[in-house]
Design a protein around this motif. Structure first.
Motif, mmCIF file in Angstrom:
data_model
loop_
_atom_site.group_PDB
_atom_site.id
_atom_site.type_symbol
_atom_site.label_atom_id
_atom_site.label_comp_id
_atom_site.label_asym_id
_atom_site.label_seq_id
_atom_site.Cartn_x
_atom_site.Cartn_y
_atom_site.Cartn_z
ATOM 1 N N UNK A 168 0.853 -1.182 0.000
ATOM 2 C CA UNK A 168 0.000 0.000 0.000
ATOM 3 C C UNK A 168 0.890 1.233 0.000
ATOM 4 N N UNK A 169 0.531 2.220 -0.817
ATOM 5 C CA UNK A 169 1.232 3.496 -0.830
ATOM 6 C C UNK A 169 0.228 4.593 -0.465
ATOM 7 N N UNK A 170 0.508 5.327 0.607
ATOM 8 C CA UNK A 170 -0.332 6.449 1.012
ATOM 9 C C UNK A 170 0.466 7.331 1.961
ATOM 10 N N UNK A 171 -0.040 8.501 2.267
ATOM 11 C CA UNK A 171 0.673 9.388 3.177
ATOM 12 C C UNK A 171 0.510 8.903 4.621
ATOM 13 N N UNK A 172 1.429 9.309 5.475
ATOM 14 C CA UNK A 172 1.414 8.854 6.870
ATOM 15 C C UNK A 172 0.178 9.351 7.606
ATOM 16 N N UNK A 173 -0.203 10.603 7.398
ATOM 17 C CA UNK A 173 -1.366 11.146 8.113
ATOM 18 C C UNK A 173 -2.647 10.442 7.700
ATOM 19 N N UNK A 174 -2.749 10.079 6.417
ATOM 20 C CA UNK A 174 -3.947 9.372 5.964
ATOM 21 C C UNK A 174 -3.989 7.952 6.525
ATOM 22 N N UNK A 175 -2.829 7.290 6.598
ATOM 23 C CA UNK A 175 -2.785 5.938 7.175
ATOM 24 C C UNK A 175 -3.209 5.977 8.636
ATOM 25 N N UNK A 176 -2.724 6.963 9.372
ATOM 26 C CA UNK A 176 -3.102 7.091 10.783
ATOM 27 C C UNK A 176 -4.585 7.410 10.928
ATOM 28 N N UNK A 177 -5.087 8.315 10.087
ATOM 29 C CA UNK A 177 -6.504 8.680 10.166
ATOM 30 C C UNK A 177 -7.399 7.495 9.839
ATOM 31 N N UNK A 178 -6.963 6.639 8.916
ATOM 32 C CA UNK A 178 -7.732 5.446 8.572
ATOM 33 C C UNK A 178 -7.925 4.558 9.797
ATOM 34 N N UNK A 179 -6.895 4.448 10.623
ATOM 35 C CA UNK A 179 -6.990 3.637 11.830
ATOM 36 C C UNK A 179 -7.931 4.257 12.864
ATOM 37 N N UNK A 180 -8.160 5.544 12.773
ATOM 38 C CA UNK A 180 -9.003 6.230 13.750
ATOM 39 C C UNK A 180 -10.461 6.311 13.314
ATOM 40 N N UNK A 181 -10.781 5.800 12.116
ATOM 41 C CA UNK A 181 -12.173 5.867 11.654
ATOM 42 C C UNK A 181 -13.103 5.212 12.676
ATOM 43 N N UNK A 182 -14.077 5.967 13.104
ATOM 44 C CA UNK A 182 -15.041 5.409 14.047
ATOM 45 C C UNK A 182 -14.578 5.412 15.485
ATOM 46 N N UNK A 183 -13.354 5.836 15.764
ATOM 47 C CA UNK A 183 -12.885 5.847 17.150
ATOM 48 C C UNK A 183 -13.722 6.804 17.982
ATOM 49 N N UNK A 184 -14.010 6.410 19.200
ATOM 50 C CA UNK A 184 -14.763 7.271 20.099
ATOM 51 C C UNK A 184 -16.259 7.146 19.990
ATOM 52 N N UNK A 185 -16.755 6.179 19.210
ATOM 53 C CA UNK A 185 -18.199 6.015 19.074
ATOM 54 C C UNK A 185 -18.787 5.074 20.115
ATOM 55 N N UNK A 186 -17.959 4.557 21.022
ATOM 56 C CA UNK A 186 -18.478 3.662 22.041
ATOM 57 C C UNK A 186 -19.271 4.456 23.070
ATOM 58 N N UNK A 187 -20.088 3.742 23.833
ATOM 59 C CA UNK A 187 -21.003 4.401 24.775
ATOM 60 C C UNK A 187 -20.261 5.235 25.809
ATOM 61 N N UNK A 188 -19.071 4.780 26.210
ATOM 62 C CA UNK A 188 -18.331 5.473 27.267
ATOM 63 C C UNK A 188 -17.869 6.859 26.837
ATOM 64 N N UNK A 189 -17.690 7.074 25.541
ATOM 65 C CA UNK A 189 -17.161 8.367 25.091
ATOM 66 C C UNK A 189 -18.180 9.168 24.279
ATOM 67 N N UNK A 190 -19.447 8.794 24.372
ATOM 68 C CA UNK A 190 -20.451 9.524 23.597
ATOM 69 C C UNK A 190 -20.639 10.945 24.102
ATOM 70 N N UNK A 191 -20.198 11.207 25.326
ATOM 71 C CA UNK A 191 -20.376 12.558 25.875
ATOM 72 C C UNK A 191 -19.721 13.611 24.979
ATOM 73 N N UNK A 192 -18.551 13.265 24.375
ATOM 74 C CA UNK A 192 -17.858 14.231 23.528
ATOM 75 C C UNK A 192 -18.676 14.558 22.279
ATOM 76 N N UNK A 193 -19.314 13.524 21.705
ATOM 77 C CA UNK A 193 -20.172 13.756 20.546
ATOM 78 C C UNK A 193 -21.369 14.618 20.935
ATOM 79 N N UNK A 194 -21.994 14.259 22.068
ATOM 80 C CA UNK A 194 -23.166 15.025 22.498
ATOM 81 C C UNK A 194 -22.803 16.481 22.772
ATOM 82 N N UNK A 195 -21.660 16.715 23.397
ATOM 83 C CA UNK A 195 -21.256 18.085 23.690
ATOM 84 C C UNK A 195 -21.004 18.868 22.402
ATOM 85 N N UNK A 196 -20.311 18.233 21.458
ATOM 86 C CA UNK A 196 -19.994 18.903 20.188
ATOM 87 C C UNK A 196 -21.269 19.309 19.455
ATOM 88 N N UNK A 197 -22.211 18.373 19.319
ATOM 89 C CA UNK A 197 -23.412 18.661 18.543
ATOM 90 C C UNK A 197 -24.419 19.501 19.330
#
Length: 367
Positions: free
Chosen positions: A116-145
């Motif tokens: 695979x050829x891609x930039x480092x920031x994109x590879x890292x961001x790919x690993x973070x897709x969906x991170x923080x969507x668990x019930x324990x961290x939903x407070x951050x989403x609720x606060x943002x929206x």
């Protein structure tokens, strides 16, 4: 309005389209010797993504992959036997981490054991897709929206979308880094990497100077504008500044290249399109500034900028774009914000004053 010239090329909004119609979804067309344009279907309003296949020796190099769903795999299976003539994939190049571009990346690279050829920031961001969507961290989403003006029910309705399998790519375990100025030699062509930012962290475009070709991914699209969004992961980000800077840097690519975008059709007249993209965002910035003569929430401003939003996904993108324009104006000292009853409201700053950052607010609160 559009018209056809003597060559049968379509002209629309000052751009020239050599192919008046695209290939059908799941089919390919030849763009240049050893370069195929694949129209991969998507299950959204935007019903396709353009992938590109580059012949290299006794195999092929793919640029982007399509979404992680059965339909994408079915199209690839047909291509392996038909358009690709049974020859293997030798590598996959990814322009950026968004799920329609990397959805089956792990599946393809595991099948062919190819890099695979891609930039480092994109590879890292790919690993973070969906991170923080668990019930324990939903407070951050609720606060943002909540601060944007969403109700609790509206925010909760986003989670099924964010957790959809469509947005969960199959991720490889390693990659080869692309960065500004990198060069790839594929099938006798030299492709220079040009990095864009704002739509994603470190988006890689591929430019072949000899043949005047630019594989632009989502960085330059011919009719729609790429999403430039603020996300919950960095609520005070300024992606629009990065985006506008990237537009200016892309002007070093000659105007007469054939632009191969990730959506819609290949086209000529790159610099005019860069002008149009810049002017689109400048007009939105002025709309926001004019509307903020009286304090407005992000949701109120979203309704002004995007009056025809339909569906949760469009709403999510529209709010992210609205916040990108708000944050740009805050960074320029033209807007300020105040939290009233749990919602941020934005107003024009008087001449000679400057908006306070969140860090400044926190520091002041602790004094």
């Amino acid at each position: 309005m559009s018209s056809l010239d003597a060559q049968g090329h379509e002209w629309r909004a000052g751009l020239r389209f050599p192919w008046p119609t695209p290939p059908a979804n799941g089919e390919v067309a030849t763009v240049a010797e050893g370069l195929l344009w694949l129209r991969m279907p998507l299950p959204f309003g935007l019903d396709h993504i353009n992938l590109y296949l580059l012949r290299h020796g006794q195999g092929w190099v793919a640029v982007d992959t399509g979404l992680n769903n059965p339909q994408t795999r079915e199209v690839w299976e047909r291509l392996f036997e038909q358009a690709l003539g049974g020859l293997p994939l030798l590598a996959v190049v990814c322009t950026h981490f968004h799920s329609d571009h990397v959805g089956v990346l792990g599946w393809l690279t595991e099948r062919f054991r190819c890099p695979v050829f891609m930039s480092a920031s994109e590879y890292q961001a790919m690993h973070q897709l969906g991170a923080g969507n668990d019930a324990a961290s939903r407070w951050a989403f609720h606060e943002h929206y909540r601060r944007a003006g969403f109700s609790t029910e509206q925010t909760e309705a986003l989670f099924p979308l964010l957790n959809s399998a469509h947005f969960r790519p199959e991720i490889p375990t390693s990659f080869h880094r692309l960065s500004e100025g990198s060069e790839l030699s594929i099938g006798g062509r030299r492709w220079q990497v040009r990095i864009g930012r704002g739509h994603s962290p470190e988006h890689a475009c591929l430019y072949c100077a000899e043949d005047r070709l630019l594989i632009a991914g989502d960085q330059v699209l011919p009719r729609i504008t790429s999403s430039v969004c603020v996300q919950v992961t960095e609520p005070d980000a300024n992606p629009l500044l990065d985006w506008l800077d990237s537009i200016e840097r892309l002007r070093t690519v000659p105007d007469d290249v054939l632009v191969l975008p990730a959506h819609e059709r290949p086209f000529f007249n790159l610099h005019l399109r860069l002008d149009q993209l810049r002017d689109h965002h400048l007009a939105h910035l002025q709309q926001v500034l004019d509307a903020c003569a009286a304090p407005r929430s992000a949701v109120e401003l979203m309704a002004l900028l995007f009056p025809k939003v339909s569906g949760r996904f469009d709403e999510l993108m529209a709010l992210g774009e609205t916040l990108a324009h708000i944050n740009y104006l805050i960074a320029q000292g033209q807007l300020g914000r105040e939290e009233i009853a749990g919602v941020f409201r934005y107003g024009r700053m008087p001449a000679g004053t400057s908006a306070r950052s969140v860090l400044g607010q926190l520091c002041a609160a602790g004094e």
